[in-house]
Design a protein around this motif. Structure first.
Motif, PDB file in Angstrom:
ATOM      1  N   ALA A 332       0.826  -1.204   0.000  1.00 28.47           N
ATOM      2  CA  ALA A 332       0.000   0.000   0.000  1.00 28.47           C
ATOM      3  C   ALA A 332       0.859   1.253   0.000  1.00 28.47           C
ATOM      4  O   ALA A 332       1.984   1.251   0.506  1.00 28.47           O
ATOM      5  CB  ALA A 332      -0.927   0.022   1.226  1.00 28.47           C
ATOM      6  N   LEU A 333       0.322   2.301  -0.599  1.00 23.41           N
ATOM      7  CA  LEU A 333       0.891   3.639  -0.507  1.00 23.41           C
ATOM      8  C   LEU A 333      -0.197   4.580  -0.013  1.00 23.41           C
ATOM      9  O   LEU A 333      -1.362   4.459  -0.409  1.00 23.41           O
ATOM     10  CB  LEU A 333       1.407   4.122  -1.867  1.00 23.41           C
ATOM     11  CG  LEU A 333       2.822   3.706  -2.253  1.00 23.41           C
ATOM     12  CD1 LEU A 333       3.050   3.942  -3.729  1.00 23.41           C
ATOM     13  CD2 LEU A 333       3.858   4.477  -1.431  1.00 23.41           C
ATOM     14  N   PHE A 334       0.180   5.536   0.831  1.00 18.25           N
ATOM     15  CA  PHE A 334      -0.778   6.440   1.440  1.00 18.25           C
ATOM     16  C   PHE A 334      -0.472   7.869   0.989  1.00 18.25           C
ATOM     17  O   PHE A 334       0.668   8.323   1.087  1.00 18.25           O
ATOM     18  CB  PHE A 334      -0.708   6.326   2.966  1.00 18.25           C
ATOM     19  CG  PHE A 334      -1.010   4.931   3.466  1.00 18.25           C
ATOM     20  CD1 PHE A 334      -2.306   4.556   3.787  1.00 18.25           C
ATOM     21  CD2 PHE A 334       0.001   3.976   3.571  1.00 18.25           C
ATOM     22  CE1 PHE A 334      -2.585   3.274   4.234  1.00 18.25           C
ATOM     23  CE2 PHE A 334      -0.269   2.685   4.014  1.00 18.25           C
ATOM     24  CZ  PHE A 334      -1.568   2.336   4.343  1.00 18.25           C
ATOM     25  N   ARG A 335      -1.488   8.558   0.498  1.00 17.32           N
ATOM     26  CA  ARG A 335      -1.295   9.884  -0.104  1.00 17.32           C
ATOM     27  C   ARG A 335      -0.906  10.933   0.930  1.00 17.32           C
ATOM     28  O   ARG A 335      -1.417  10.937   2.053  1.00 17.32           O
ATOM     29  CB  ARG A 335      -2.565  10.335  -0.843  1.00 17.32           C
ATOM     30  CG  ARG A 335      -3.708  10.726   0.078  1.00 17.32           C
ATOM     31  CD  ARG A 335      -5.007  10.920  -0.699  1.00 17.32           C
ATOM     32  NE  ARG A 335      -5.079  12.195  -1.368  1.00 17.32           N
ATOM     33  CZ  ARG A 335      -5.630  13.302  -0.844  1.00 17.32           C
ATOM     34  NH1 ARG A 335      -6.120  13.282   0.382  1.00 17.32           N
ATOM     35  NH2 ARG A 335      -5.698  14.397  -1.545  1.00 17.32           N
ATOM     36  N   GLU A 336       0.005  11.800   0.528  1.00 15.23           N
ATOM     37  CA  GLU A 336       0.336  12.982   1.308  1.00 15.23           C
ATOM     38  C   GLU A 336      -0.790  13.983   1.068  1.00 15.23           C
ATOM     39  O   GLU A 336      -1.022  14.406  -0.065  1.00 15.23           O
ATOM     40  CB  GLU A 336       1.682  13.543   0.856  1.00 15.23           C
ATOM     41  CG  GLU A 336       2.353  14.488   1.825  1.00 15.23           C
ATOM     42  CD  GLU A 336       1.809  15.904   1.760  1.00 15.23           C
ATOM     43  OE1 GLU A 336       2.138  16.694   2.647  1.00 15.23           O
ATOM     44  OE2 GLU A 336       1.062  16.238   0.821  1.00 15.23           O
ATOM     45  N   ARG A 337      -1.488  14.348   2.143  1.00 12.14           N
ATOM     46  CA  ARG A 337      -2.723  15.108   1.981  1.00 12.14           C
ATOM     47  C   ARG A 337      -2.521  16.599   1.696  1.00 12.14           C
ATOM     48  O   ARG A 337      -3.113  17.125   0.731  1.00 12.14           O
ATOM     49  CB  ARG A 337      -3.621  14.943   3.203  1.00 12.14           C
ATOM     50  CG  ARG A 337      -4.917  15.749   3.091  1.00 12.14           C
ATOM     51  CD  ARG A 337      -5.708  15.710   4.381  1.00 12.14           C
ATOM     52  NE  ARG A 337      -6.239  14.388   4.623  1.00 12.14           N
ATOM     53  CZ  ARG A 337      -6.811  14.037   5.774  1.00 12.14           C
ATOM     54  NH1 ARG A 337      -6.869  14.913   6.766  1.00 12.14           N
ATOM     55  NH2 ARG A 337      -7.303  12.824   5.928  1.00 12.14           N
ATOM     56  N   PRO A 338      -1.737  17.365   2.482  1.00  7.92           N
ATOM     57  CA  PRO A 338      -1.700  18.820   2.267  1.00  7.92           C
ATOM     58  C   PRO A 338      -1.283  19.225   0.860  1.00  7.92           C
ATOM     59  O   PRO A 338      -1.893  20.128   0.271  1.00  7.92           O
ATOM     60  CB  PRO A 338      -0.698  19.304   3.325  1.00  7.92           C
ATOM     61  CG  PRO A 338      -0.777  18.276   4.410  1.00  7.92           C
ATOM     62  CD  PRO A 338      -0.987  16.974   3.700  1.00  7.92           C
ATOM     63  N   LEU A 339      -0.254  18.598   0.303  1.00  9.17           N
ATOM     64  CA  LEU A 339       0.190  18.984  -1.027  1.00  9.17           C
ATOM     65  C   LEU A 339      -0.796  18.529  -2.098  1.00  9.17           C
ATOM     66  O   LEU A 339      -1.007  19.225  -3.099  1.00  9.17           O
ATOM     67  CB  LEU A 339       1.586  18.434  -1.315  1.00  9.17           C
ATOM     68  CG  LEU A 339       2.716  19.009  -0.460  1.00  9.17           C
ATOM     69  CD1 LEU A 339       4.059  18.423  -0.884  1.00  9.17           C
ATOM     70  CD2 LEU A 339       2.755  20.537  -0.546  1.00  9.17           C
ATOM     71  N   SER A 340      -1.404  17.354  -1.903  1.00  7.78           N
ATOM     72  CA  SER A 340      -2.441  16.906  -2.834  1.00  7.78           C
ATOM     73  C   SER A 340      -3.603  17.886  -2.845  1.00  7.78           C
ATOM     74  O   SER A 340      -4.112  18.277  -3.901  1.00  7.78           O
ATOM     75  CB  SER A 340      -2.939  15.508  -2.445  1.00  7.78           C
ATOM     76  OG  SER A 340      -1.906  14.543  -2.511  1.00  7.78           O
TER      77      SER A 340
END
Length: 720
Positions: A332-340
């Motif tokens: 699994a990979l988890f998205r970096e939220r603030p930059l997205s």
């Protein structure tokens, strides 16, 4: 440092299977805009690597439009000669042919914007029939052309000179020009899938998928799973269909193989929604890895005894993980939220070069703290809706960002399959939190009365389908259509627009589509649908929920509510009500109040945190800007700006007051604003950070509009 960009493309099933007409045009219009733009932009940078995630039903709808197996209702209306339109068709054109971003798609074309103002920015359904008499045959023809013209993105404009010619012409179009424009639309539709195939074959992109009709899989598996992350939610009667969840995944892989000749290795579960029970299903459907949000990782680590106490170490995010459960394991990979989220919501509010540099700087800074051998940053977001907010469709911003990415010595764009083949995860989490990318719960899709009613009706329809399928003699084709209709109704989009979270001028059409899919289940089985499916679930609400001032106000300038009556009669915008097809996390805006007395304009912002910079932009009757920047000791640096002859904002002497305590408040003298009686005032508000990067906009689209009154304002508005 490995950088993974994942652009998610999806549309729900807009087609009514009983007549093969798509009730909404978004597959075609997003094709000539975002889908064509995005793959063309990748082609400009041969060293770039990008992941595109598709919902399989979107691919199916593109294929059917290319083969002319379906038509969308808006195209049908467009093709009718303007001098042959009947009353009903004219009303539908006025209702539907202005559904585009006012600021970036409509306002730049003066005649189109004038036609919008003649209709009114908000659809007045009670007056639609009356309004049609205000529009000439040429007006209707121009509206037909404009609506299909403005959705043509930068890649289409580059490839087809006619598009730019029509934009420069600016109106007075012919029926022949309209047909030529629609011909271009269909040529682009036919290019979409081959263009992505070509990028896939040259190794520039990876295609991953979502479950077929984009359902919220944990809720399809069992709606009671919502209590894990929302323990006090009011849930509907249990909907439990784990076999549907598996079928949605398997059908997605079948579509992937039929379109691109290979299965997808990765899956973005719809809205990043996961639960432990899905890992064996992902495995059975042939996936090697999945993607979801950072909040799911941190809450999973909190549940895992091995990681408990370390779950707040943010740098743990930037790597691949192995999710190992007793039943199965998966990467699994988890998205970096603030930059997205910055790309999706804030980049369009800033200078494109500045926005791209902000991203690159933050990526580079993160890289300094991570092991480059296995480190990875996943930026994942909507790949279609975000670009409507950019005046050029995002072309300049993406060009700067992609160029900076491929030229950067420390940033390496990479595909997920390449990353996992090179870097099998060394860290394992043995728990998986149940939730979505939005607040790590399912509040958007379940728990409200409208949402729960939709789940109830879908559950009854599925129960009927199972019972009757074994009792009646029916062809395999009709049975398959019934199941296809049910699976389409399981899509997340219908539930997105139910309830108070989001509102759009298309709410009723989404509601109609959901109920149509359920009714078709009964129809294909040879039964009359239950009458309750003819009753709308959605309760209509205005697309932009603001009220205009109805009394003079003169509030105390302290930032505190000194008197309850200070703001009685003011205009009001509920910032907390979302208006778009995307969800923004970490919003600080709550409420906006505005009004005036005979000397000053007043603005109040209820915010969750003190803002760095507040900007109020007035578009009419005069172009003015008020900018308030916080400095120490509760002081504010205040500027009043006006446009000079060169089109540049310049400081002007004016009296401005600003305060922050429980809320932000400012006042500006009316003499400086130059408002006169019966002027239309149009304004919007922005929140910026210390570096003047745009963070939030109120309202999210368009402007707040009201008429500045004459001296007898209070007499006209008198009430007890």
């Amino acid at each position: 440092m490995n950088i993974l960009l994942l652009w998610h493309m999806h549309q729900p099933e807009y087609t009514d299977y009983s007549n093969n007409v798509a009730l909404m045009p978004w597959v075609r219009l997003h094709s000539v805009h975002s889908y064509f733009d995005m793959v063309e932009m990748v082609g400009r940078f041969p060293a770039l690597k990008v992941i595109f995630n598709f919902s399989p039903v979107l691919l199916e709808q593109i294929e059917k439009l290319v083969k002319k197996e379906t038509k969308d209702f808006i195209e049908i209306l467009t093709r009718i000669p303007a001098d042959s339109l009947n009353q009903f068709q004219k009303q539908k054109i006025l209702e539907n042919f202005f559904k585009a971003n006012y600021d970036t798609l409509i306002r730049p074309i003066p005649r189109y914007y004038e036609l919008l103002k003649k209709r009114g920015k908000v659809v007045n359904f009670a007056r639609l029939e009356e309004l049609t008499s205000l529009f000439s045959t040429q007006d209707f023809l121009d509206i037909q052309v404009f609506y299909n013209l403005v959705w043509c993105g930068y890649a289409a404009r580059k490839r087809y000179p006619l598009i730019e010619e029509l934009r420069k012409q600016g109106g007075n179009y012919t029926e022949e020009q309209k047909e030529e424009l629609l011909k271009i639309h269909h040529e682009i539709l036919a290019l979409i899938i081959p263009s992505y195939k070509a990028a896939l074959e040259r190794g520039q992109i990876e295609i991953t998928i979502s479950p077929y009709y984009h359902p919220i899989l944990p809720l399809i598996y069992d709606t009671n799973f919502a209590r894990r992350c929302m323990p006090y939610v009011n849930l509907p009667s249990q909907f439990k269909a784990p076999e549907d969840a598996l079928n949605q995944l398997k059908l997605g892989q079948e579509k992937m193989k039929s379109v691109f000749g290979q299965p997808a290795r990765g899956v973005w579960p719809s809205e990043g929604s996961v639960c432990p029970e899905l890992i064996p299903l992902f495995k059975e459907a042939g996936f090697d890895y999945f993607f979801t949000d950072e909040s799911i990782l941190f809450r999973s680590l909190e549940l895992d005894p091995h990681w408990r106490g370390k779950h707040e170490e943010h740098l743990l995010l930037f790597q691949g993980w192995k999710v190992e459960l007793p039943e199965a394991s998966l990467f699994a990979l988890f998205r970096e939220r603030p930059l997205s989220d910055f790309i999706g919501f804030k980049a369009s509010q800033n200078d494109p070069n500045q926005a791209a540099n902000f991203l690159l700087h933050n990526l580079e800074n993160t890289c300094r703290h991570i092991d480059p051998r296995k480190g990875a940053i996943l930026l994942a977001l909507d790949g279609e809706n975000a670009w409507e907010a950019f005046h050029d469709g995002g072309e300049t911003f993406l060009s700067f960002f992609y160029q900076g990415l491929v030229n950067h010595r420390n940033l390496r764009p990479i595909l997920a399959k390449e990353y996992f083949d090179e870097n099998p995860p060394t860290n394992t989490v043995h728990k998986l939190y149940t939730g979505s990318w939005i607040n790590a719960d399912f509040d958007i899709w379940i728990g409200d009365s409208e949402e729960n009613k939709a789940w109830e009706w879908m559950g009854k329809t599925r129960e009927f389908l199972i019972n009757k399928s074994g009792q009646i003699s029916i062809s395999s084709e009709l049975k398959a259509k019934s199941w296809k209709s049910l699976y389409a109704a399981e899509g997340s989009d219908w539930f997105w627009w139910y309830g108070p979270d989001f509102s759009t001028d298309s709410d009723q059409i989404f509601d109609e589509l959901f109920r149509t899919h359920l009714k078709n289940v009964y129809g294909f089985l040879g039964f009359t649908p239950p009458p309750y499916l003819d009753i709308p679930i959605n309760v209509p609400s205005p697309p932009v929920p603001y009220t205009c001032p109805r009394l003079y106000i003169s509030p105390k300038l302290t930032g505190r509510l000194e008197n309850y009556f200070d703001w009685v009669g003011s205009g009001f915008l509920d910032i907390s009500v979302q208006q778009t097809a995307m969800y923004q996390t970490n919003r600080i805006g709550k409420k906006l109040f505005f009004g005036f007395d005979k000397q000053n304009f007043y603005l109040r912002l209820d915010l969750a945190a003190k803002p760095d910079i507040v900007v109020v932009d007035f578009l009419s009757p005069k172009l003015h800007r008020i900018e308030c920047q916080a400095i120490e000791d509760k002081q504010w640096e205040k500027k009043f700006l006006a446009i000079d002859q060169t089109g540049t904002f310049q400081p002007v002497q004016a009296t401005i007051e600003a305060f922050w305590d429980d809320f932000f408040i400012l006042s500006a003298e009316l003499a400086a604003l130059q408002w006169e009686k019966n002027n239309q005032v149009s304004f919007f508000v922005r929140i910026l950070d210390q570096n003047h990067l745009g963070l939030e906009r109120y309202p999210e689209k368009g402007t707040i509009d009201f008429i500045f009154p004459s001296e007898d304002f209070e007499l006209q508005q008198w009430f007890i």
